[in-house]
Scaffold this motif. Structure first.
Motif, PDB file in Angstrom:
ATOM      1  N   LYS A 134       0.812  -1.222   0.000  1.00  0.00           N
ATOM      2  CA  LYS A 134       0.000   0.000   0.000  1.00  0.00           C
ATOM      3  C   LYS A 134       0.847   1.275   0.000  1.00  0.00           C
ATOM      4  N   SER A 135       2.120   1.160   0.353  1.00  0.00           N
ATOM      5  CA  SER A 135       2.994   2.334   0.378  1.00  0.00           C
ATOM      6  C   SER A 135       3.645   2.610  -0.977  1.00  0.00           C
ATOM      7  N   ASP A 137       3.699   4.326  -3.881  1.00  0.00           N
ATOM      8  CA  ASP A 137       3.037   5.495  -4.450  1.00  0.00           C
ATOM      9  C   ASP A 137       3.065   5.497  -5.975  1.00  0.00           C
ATOM     10  N   ARG A 166      -0.825  10.809   1.245  1.00  0.00           N
ATOM     11  CA  ARG A 166       0.464  10.203   1.593  1.00  0.00           C
ATOM     12  C   ARG A 166       1.618  11.134   1.224  1.00  0.00           C
TER      13      ARG A 166
END
Length: 224
Positions: A134-135, A137, A166
């Motif tokens: 999920k991180s 980007d 984020r």
């Protein structure tokens, strides 16, 4: 002298290419039938921007270990960088069949699918990449672009909004939110996103043009 992926990754991250090359050359000399050395040397050449030279190393690795997902994935990366997207996708899909299923592979399948105008495959691959990490980007940004390209503007908007939460300084995410707002008849919101884009990147020519077009439409509307 088999070198583990972690050690190679560490050296590559530090851009110690010469040191890596010497170690891999030694590894291949000591164990010429070990596919790992050829795979790692191919990865090194890709990292150095020499994907054409990397192809023969991956071909050797795959010939020694046809079931090696790492070799197939590296082979796909080299083919992608040479612009042979059809063959790159074939190698990535083979890596999947051999048991590899991670964020990096899903992301690369998505990127390759975009080049081949296979937008649905790109969407599903980027979605899997984001689900797995999920991180990530960049995967999320590409996922949003693919969704927008397919006309799924609401879902695309949510991905870009998640991205700027984020990373508030992601100029391209702000720009694409502006485009979506313009397409959904929200000119004021659109202008705000374009202005934010230019605040983050004054040289963002697409945002300059888009904002100018919005302002011209507004002026034309008032004149009428």
């Amino acid at each position: 002298m088999a070198l583990k992926r972690g050690r190679i990754h560490e050296l590559l991250k530090g851009r110690k290419f010469e040191e890596v090359a010497k170690l891999l050359d030694q590894a291949i000399s000591e164990k010429p039938e070990d596919p790992e050395g050829y795979t790692n040397f191919g990865n090194l050449l890709v990292a150095m921007g020499q994907p054409e030279k990397a192809l023969s190393f991956f071909e050797k690795a795959v010939s020694l270990a046809p079931k090696s997902a790492d070799a197939l994935f590296g082979y796909g990366n080299a083919l992608f960088d040479t612009g042979d997207y059809q063959q790159a996708l074939a190698r990535f899909e083979q890596a999947t069949k051999k048991g590899m299923y991670d964020n990096d592979l899903c992301y690369m399948i998505g990127r390759t699918a975009l080049h081949l105008d296979q937008n649905e495959l790109a969407i599903s691959s980027f979605r899997r990449a984001v689900d797995l990490k999920k991180s990530d980007d960049e995967a999320r940004f590409q996922y949003g672009l693919a969704l927008a390209k397919s006309g799924q503007l609401g879902t695309a908007k949510q991905q870009f909004l998640t991205l700027i939460r984020r990373d508030p300084n992601h100029a391209d995410a702000h720009y694409n939110l502006g485009v979506i707002c313009a397409l959904t008849n929200k000119p004021e919101e659109s202008a705000d996103y374009f202005k934010k884009t230019l605040a983050l990147n004054p040289k963002h020519t697409l945002a300059v043009d888009a904002l100018r077009e919005l302002e011209e439409k507004e002026s034309s509307g008032k004149a009428e």
